[in-house]
Design a protein around this motif. Structure first.
Motif, PDB file in Angstrom:
ATOM      1  N   ALA A 131       0.848  -1.306  -0.110  1.00  0.00           N
ATOM      2  CA  ALA A 131      -0.197   0.034   0.050  1.00  0.00           C
ATOM      3  C   ALA A 131       1.144   1.183   0.159  1.00  0.00           C
ATOM      4  O   ALA A 131       0.607   2.379  -0.567  1.00  0.00           O
ATOM      5  N   GLU A 132       2.025   1.343   0.860  1.00  0.00           N
ATOM      6  CA  GLU A 132       2.907   2.408   0.930  1.00  0.00           C
ATOM      7  C   GLU A 132       3.503   2.641  -0.446  1.00  0.00           C
ATOM      8  O   GLU A 132       3.943   3.524  -0.820  1.00  0.00           O
ATOM      9  N   ALA A 133       3.839   1.356  -1.036  1.00  0.00           N
ATOM     10  CA  ALA A 133       4.630   1.479  -2.484  1.00  0.00           C
ATOM     11  C   ALA A 133       3.466   1.835  -3.596  1.00  0.00           C
ATOM     12  O   ALA A 133       4.125   1.699  -4.828  1.00  0.00           O
ATOM     13  N   ASP A 134       2.387   1.884  -3.197  1.00  0.00           N
ATOM     14  CA  ASP A 134       1.325   2.083  -4.544  1.00  0.00           C
ATOM     15  C   ASP A 134       1.426   0.874  -5.479  1.00  0.00           C
ATOM     16  O   ASP A 134       1.016   0.918  -6.523  1.00  0.00           O
ATOM     17  N   SER A 135       1.556  -0.347  -4.676  1.00  0.00           N
ATOM     18  CA  SER A 135       1.387  -1.604  -5.635  1.00  0.00           C
ATOM     19  C   SER A 135       0.101  -2.347  -5.286  1.00  0.00           C
ATOM     20  O   SER A 135       0.030  -3.023  -4.279  1.00  0.00           O
ATOM     21  N   ALA A 136      -1.025  -2.157  -6.128  1.00  0.00           N
ATOM     22  CA  ALA A 136      -2.234  -2.538  -5.992  1.00  0.00           C
ATOM     23  C   ALA A 136      -2.094  -4.288  -6.175  1.00  0.00           C
ATOM     24  O   ALA A 136      -2.970  -4.939  -5.281  1.00  0.00           O
ATOM     25  N   THR A 137      -1.152  -4.683  -7.080  1.00  0.00           N
ATOM     26  CA  THR A 137      -0.967  -6.315  -7.215  1.00  0.00           C
ATOM     27  C   THR A 137      -0.660  -6.896  -5.946  1.00  0.00           C
ATOM     28  O   THR A 137      -1.237  -8.071  -5.533  1.00  0.00           O
ATOM     29  N   ASP A 138       0.326  -6.446  -5.276  1.00  0.00           N
ATOM     30  CA  ASP A 138       0.839  -6.918  -4.151  1.00  0.00           C
ATOM     31  C   ASP A 138      -0.027  -6.741  -2.841  1.00  0.00           C
ATOM     32  O   ASP A 138      -0.153  -7.566  -2.091  1.00  0.00           O
ATOM     33  N   LEU A 139      -0.831  -5.516  -2.768  1.00  0.00           N
ATOM     34  CA  LEU A 139      -1.819  -5.151  -1.993  1.00  0.00           C
ATOM     35  C   LEU A 139      -3.061  -6.371  -1.661  1.00  0.00           C
ATOM     36  O   LEU A 139      -3.197  -6.970  -0.663  1.00  0.00           O
ATOM     37  N   VAL A 140      -3.508  -6.663  -3.075  1.00  0.00           N
ATOM     38  CA  VAL A 140      -4.681  -7.620  -2.892  1.00  0.00           C
ATOM     39  C   VAL A 140      -4.168  -9.228  -2.903  1.00  0.00           C
ATOM     40  O   VAL A 140      -5.127 -10.050  -2.972  1.00  0.00           O
ATOM     41  N   ALA A 141      -2.965  -9.530  -3.331  1.00  0.00           N
ATOM     42  CA  ALA A 141      -2.560 -10.893  -3.453  1.00  0.00           C
ATOM     43  C   ALA A 141      -2.809 -11.574  -2.220  1.00  0.00           C
ATOM     44  O   ALA A 141      -3.236 -12.784  -2.293  1.00  0.00           O
ATOM     45  N   PRO A 142      -2.731 -11.075  -0.850  1.00  0.00           N
ATOM     46  CA  PRO A 142      -2.969 -12.049   0.333  1.00  0.00           C
ATOM     47  C   PRO A 142      -4.611 -12.101   0.482  1.00  0.00           C
ATOM     48  O   PRO A 142      -5.046 -12.815   1.303  1.00  0.00           O
ATOM     49  N   LEU A 143      -5.453 -11.457  -0.492  1.00  0.00           N
ATOM     50  CA  LEU A 143      -6.810 -11.479   0.163  1.00  0.00           C
ATOM     51  C   LEU A 143      -7.396 -12.712  -0.945  1.00  0.00           C
ATOM     52  O   LEU A 143      -7.129 -13.090  -2.023  1.00  0.00           O
ATOM     53  N   SER A 144      -8.654 -13.456  -0.347  1.00  0.00           N
ATOM     54  CA  SER A 144      -9.090 -14.338  -1.077  1.00  0.00           C
ATOM     55  C   SER A 144     -10.073 -13.634  -2.209  1.00  0.00           C
ATOM     56  O   SER A 144     -10.229 -12.634  -2.206  1.00  0.00           O
ATOM     57  N   GLY A 145     -10.374 -14.803  -3.069  1.00  0.00           N
ATOM     58  CA  GLY A 145     -11.232 -14.068  -4.121  1.00  0.00           C
ATOM     59  C   GLY A 145     -12.673 -13.657  -3.968  1.00  0.00           C
ATOM     60  O   GLY A 145     -13.123 -12.916  -4.315  1.00  0.00           O
ATOM     61  N   ASP A 146     -13.216 -14.342  -2.702  1.00  0.00           N
ATOM     62  CA  ASP A 146     -14.426 -13.561  -2.304  1.00  0.00           C
ATOM     63  C   ASP A 146     -14.177 -12.854  -0.946  1.00  0.00           C
ATOM     64  O   ASP A 146     -15.295 -12.557  -0.215  1.00  0.00           O
ATOM     65  N   PHE A 147     -13.223 -12.243  -1.194  1.00  0.00           N
ATOM     66  CA  PHE A 147     -12.946 -10.905   0.133  1.00  0.00           C
ATOM     67  C   PHE A 147     -14.140 -10.083   0.217  1.00  0.00           C
ATOM     68  O   PHE A 147     -14.671  -9.563  -0.593  1.00  0.00           O
TER      69      PHE A 147
END
Length: 155
Positions: free
Chosen positions: A51-67
């Protein structure tokens, strides 16, 4: 897609949701934890750094598909889109984490913590401050994924 995300950010509660999911900023603590707890703490720290690096891909990677964020206010896709839009606008989120406590609930883990959100730009000053966060995690294919989170503004 960006128009949809822009409308979401303009809504007060959804903008709060983006800021709050930056809450995943937690460093690994030096004390001893089980391997599952370590994985969750690492995922939280990874999301905060993303989040601090503005990396959306890395931000959502640990979230489940049904978050599900805050009872339907935010899903995995919209979170990534909001961070991308903020980055395009040149805005930045600063995150300061409180201690993370993790408890096991059957085959799942519950992580609780406080997070203080700041901004290096003009990002919604009324949404900055201290939040209490609770996130629930489950194991999927050998990885711990956050499938739900809720938060409330405390200061």
């Amino acid at each position: 897609m960006l128009q949809r995300v822009a409308r979401m950010i303009s809504r007060r509660k959804n903008a709060t949701a983006l800021i709050l999911l930056v809450w995943f900023a937690a460093g690994l603590q030096a004390c001893h934890h089980g391997p599952d707890e370590v994985q969750v703490r690492h995922a939280i720290a990874t999301m905060a750094a993303a989040a601090e690096a503005d990396s959306a891909t890395d931000l959502v990677a640990p979230l489940s598909g049904d978050f599900d964020g805050n009872g339907g206010e935010l899903d995995r896709r919209s979170l990534g889109g909001m961070l991308r839009l903020l980055a395009l606008r040149g805005e930045h989120v600063d995150v300061v984490m409180g201690p993370v406590t993790i408890e096991r609930r059957g085959g799942r883990l519950l992580a609780r913590f406080t997070v203080t959100l700041g901004s290096g730009a003009n990002m919604l000053p009324d949404r900055l401050g201290v939040y209490e966060v609770e996130s629930a995690w489950r194991e999927e294919d050998g990885h711990w994924r956050c499938y739900t989170a809720s938060w409330k503004h405390t200061m």
